[in-house]
Design an enzyme around this catalytic site. Structure first.
Site, PDB file in Angstrom:
ATOM      1  N   TYR A  39     -19.887  11.004  20.740  1.00  0.00           N
ATOM      2  CA  TYR A  39     -19.086  12.482  20.281  1.00  0.00           C
ATOM      3  C   TYR A  39     -17.757  12.290  20.038  1.00  0.00           C
ATOM      4  O   TYR A  39     -17.290  13.337  19.229  1.00  0.00           O
ATOM      5  CB  TYR A  39     -19.611  13.277  21.477  1.00  0.00           C
ATOM      6  CG  TYR A  39     -18.624  13.006  22.890  1.00  0.00           C
ATOM      7  CD1 TYR A  39     -19.430  12.304  23.760  1.00  0.00           C
ATOM      8  CD2 TYR A  39     -17.488  13.319  22.879  1.00  0.00           C
ATOM      9  CE1 TYR A  39     -18.928  12.015  25.021  1.00  0.00           C
ATOM     10  CE2 TYR A  39     -16.766  13.096  24.234  1.00  0.00           C
ATOM     11  CZ  TYR A  39     -17.407  12.302  25.165  1.00  0.00           C
ATOM     12  OH  TYR A  39     -17.091  12.159  26.449  1.00  0.00           O
ATOM     13  N   GLU A  87       0.769  -1.341   0.007  1.00  0.00           N
ATOM     14  CA  GLU A  87       0.054   0.100   0.022  1.00  0.00           C
ATOM     15  C   GLU A  87       0.877   1.096   0.136  1.00  0.00           C
ATOM     16  O   GLU A  87       0.372   2.338   0.508  1.00  0.00           O
ATOM     17  CB  GLU A  87      -0.993   0.042   1.284  1.00  0.00           C
ATOM     18  CG  GLU A  87      -1.946  -1.044   1.254  1.00  0.00           C
ATOM     19  CD  GLU A  87      -2.783  -1.048   0.090  1.00  0.00           C
ATOM     20  OE1 GLU A  87      -2.866  -0.051  -0.626  1.00  0.00           O
ATOM     21  OE2 GLU A  87      -3.950  -1.841  -0.030  1.00  0.00           O
ATOM     22  N   HIS A 112     -12.051  -3.445   3.146  1.00  0.00           N
ATOM     23  CA  HIS A 112     -10.625  -3.647   3.255  1.00  0.00           C
ATOM     24  C   HIS A 112     -10.088  -3.324   4.864  1.00  0.00           C
ATOM     25  O   HIS A 112      -9.638  -4.164   5.456  1.00  0.00           O
ATOM     26  CB  HIS A 112      -9.974  -2.714   2.399  1.00  0.00           C
ATOM     27  CG  HIS A 112      -8.685  -2.744   1.991  1.00  0.00           C
ATOM     28  ND1 HIS A 112      -7.927  -2.411   1.292  1.00  0.00           N
ATOM     29  CD2 HIS A 112      -7.703  -2.991   3.139  1.00  0.00           C
ATOM     30  CE1 HIS A 112      -6.608  -2.384   1.442  1.00  0.00           C
ATOM     31  NE2 HIS A 112      -6.255  -2.698   2.899  1.00  0.00           N
ATOM     32  N   TYR A 170     -10.910  22.897  26.154  1.00  0.00           N
ATOM     33  CA  TYR A 170      -9.877  22.029  26.801  1.00  0.00           C
ATOM     34  C   TYR A 170      -8.609  22.229  26.274  1.00  0.00           C
ATOM     35  O   TYR A 170      -7.581  21.715  26.667  1.00  0.00           O
ATOM     36  CB  TYR A 170     -10.407  20.734  26.766  1.00  0.00           C
ATOM     37  CG  TYR A 170     -11.603  20.538  27.686  1.00  0.00           C
ATOM     38  CD1 TYR A 170     -11.669  21.049  28.880  1.00  0.00           C
ATOM     39  CD2 TYR A 170     -12.528  19.199  27.521  1.00  0.00           C
ATOM     40  CE1 TYR A 170     -12.724  20.607  29.704  1.00  0.00           C
ATOM     41  CE2 TYR A 170     -13.481  19.046  28.197  1.00  0.00           C
ATOM     42  CZ  TYR A 170     -13.546  19.789  29.417  1.00  0.00           C
ATOM     43  OH  TYR A 170     -14.779  19.365  29.899  1.00  0.00           O
ATOM     44  N   HIS A 184      -6.337  -3.432   9.270  1.00  0.00           N
ATOM     45  CA  HIS A 184      -7.454  -4.310   9.051  1.00  0.00           C
ATOM     46  C   HIS A 184      -8.251  -4.650  10.361  1.00  0.00           C
ATOM     47  O   HIS A 184      -8.462  -5.877  10.315  1.00  0.00           O
ATOM     48  CB  HIS A 184      -7.045  -5.584   8.141  1.00  0.00           C
ATOM     49  CG  HIS A 184      -6.313  -5.224   6.816  1.00  0.00           C
ATOM     50  ND1 HIS A 184      -6.175  -6.342   6.109  1.00  0.00           N
ATOM     51  CD2 HIS A 184      -6.083  -4.099   6.415  1.00  0.00           C
ATOM     52  CE1 HIS A 184      -5.421  -5.843   4.947  1.00  0.00           C
ATOM     53  NE2 HIS A 184      -5.474  -4.236   4.966  1.00  0.00           N
TER      54      HIS A 184
HETATM   55 ZN   LIG Z   1      -4.831  -2.904   3.862  1.00  0.00          ZN
END
Ligand SMILES: [Zn+2]
Length: 219
Positions: free
Chosen positions: A113, A73, A155, A208, A94
Site C-alpha cells: 500500500y 542529467e 537506467h 492521519y 541508479h
Molecule cells: Zn542516471
C-alpha cells in the site's frame, strides 16, 4: 539563500549516497532556486562534494560561467521543474532494485500500500532514451504526469518532492518497494492491490493528516 540551498543540496546528495542508493558515482540531485535550479556536478565522488561544487542553471539552460560541469542529467531536472511547478526538489538514482525492475521496462504495481506515497496506483516506467538526452527528459516528464516517482527504462529511478528531504524520502520508499517486489516476484506471483483498496489507503493517510509530500510518520 542560494548558499543555504547549495548546502542542503550537497547534504542530501551525501545522504543519498550513504543510504546506498548511488552505486559508483551515479545519481544526482536538484533543488529549485530563485534563478532556476541548483544541481549536483558531473562525476564527483559524493564524500568530496562541497557547496561550491553545486551548479546553478537557469531554466533556459544557461550556466553561469566559472562553475563546475553540471550533472549530465541537468535537462531531466530542468524539464521536470519546468513542467511541475509543485515540485521543489528531485532525486535521481541508479539504486539496485529500482534499476533492476527498470530493465524489465515495466511499472512497479501496487504490491504494497505504500505505493500511494508516490501519488499513483503504480510506479510507472518512462520509455527508454539515451542518458543525458533531451528525449529522456521528455519521457520522464511524461511518466511523471500523474505522480511523484517513476522508473527510467534500463537506467534508474526519479523521485520528486516539495523539499529535498521529501524527495529523498520518496526515493528510499520507492527503492524499498522495488526490492520487496523483486523478492516477491522471485518466489511467486505477487498479489496486486486493486483501485478500491488503494482508495481506502489514501483516505486513511488523509485521516492521519499525511500527504504524499510530507511523510514524517511511518506506518
Ligand atoms: Zn542516471
Amino acid at each position: 539563500m542560494t548558499m543555504r540551498l547549495r548546502d542542503q543540496l550537497v547534504s542530501t546528495a551525501k545522504q543519498m549516497s550513504a543510504l546506498g542508493l548511488t552505486p559508483g558515482m551515479s545519481g544526482n540531485v536538484s533543488v529549485r532556486s530563485p534563478a532556476g535550479f541548483i544541481v549536483t556536478p558531473s562525476g564527483m565522488p559524493y564524500p568530496e562534494l562541497t557547496a561550491d561544487d553545486a551548479v546553478e542553471i537557469k531554466l533556459d539552460g544557461t550556466v553561469r560561467p566559472g562553475q563546475k560541469t553540471p550533472s549530465t542529467e541537468w535537462q531531466l531536472h530542468r524539464d521536470i521543474l519546468g513542467a511541475r511547478q509543485d515540485v521543489q526538489a528531485i532525486v535521481h538514482t541508479h539504486s539496485m532494485f529500482s534499476t533492476t525492475i527498470s530493465m524489465l521496462r515495466r511499472p512497479i504495481p501496487a504490491v504494497h500500500y505504500m505505493v500511494v506515497l508516490a501519488g499513483t496506483d503504480e510506479i510507472p516506467c518512462a520509455e527508454y532514451a539515451t542518458f543525458g538526452s533531451a528525449q529522456l527528459a521528455l519521457n520522464a516528464v511524461s511518466a511523471l504526469r500523474g505522480g511523484d516517482a517513476c522508473l527510467l527504462a534500463n537506467h534508474g529511478m526519479v523521485a520528486l518532492g516539495s523539499t529535498l528531504a521529501g524527495a529523498l524520502r520518496l526515493a528510499a520508499e520507492v527503492e524499498t518497494l522495488a526490492a520487496q517486489y523483486w523478492h516477491a516476484a522471485s518466489i511467486g506471483s505477487p498479489h496486486v492491490l486493486d483501485g478500491s483498496e488503494l482508495k481506502k489507503v489514501k483516505d486513511r493517510f488523509a485521516e492521519y493528516g499525511q500527504s504524499r509530500s510530507k511523510t514524517k510518520r511511518s506506518w
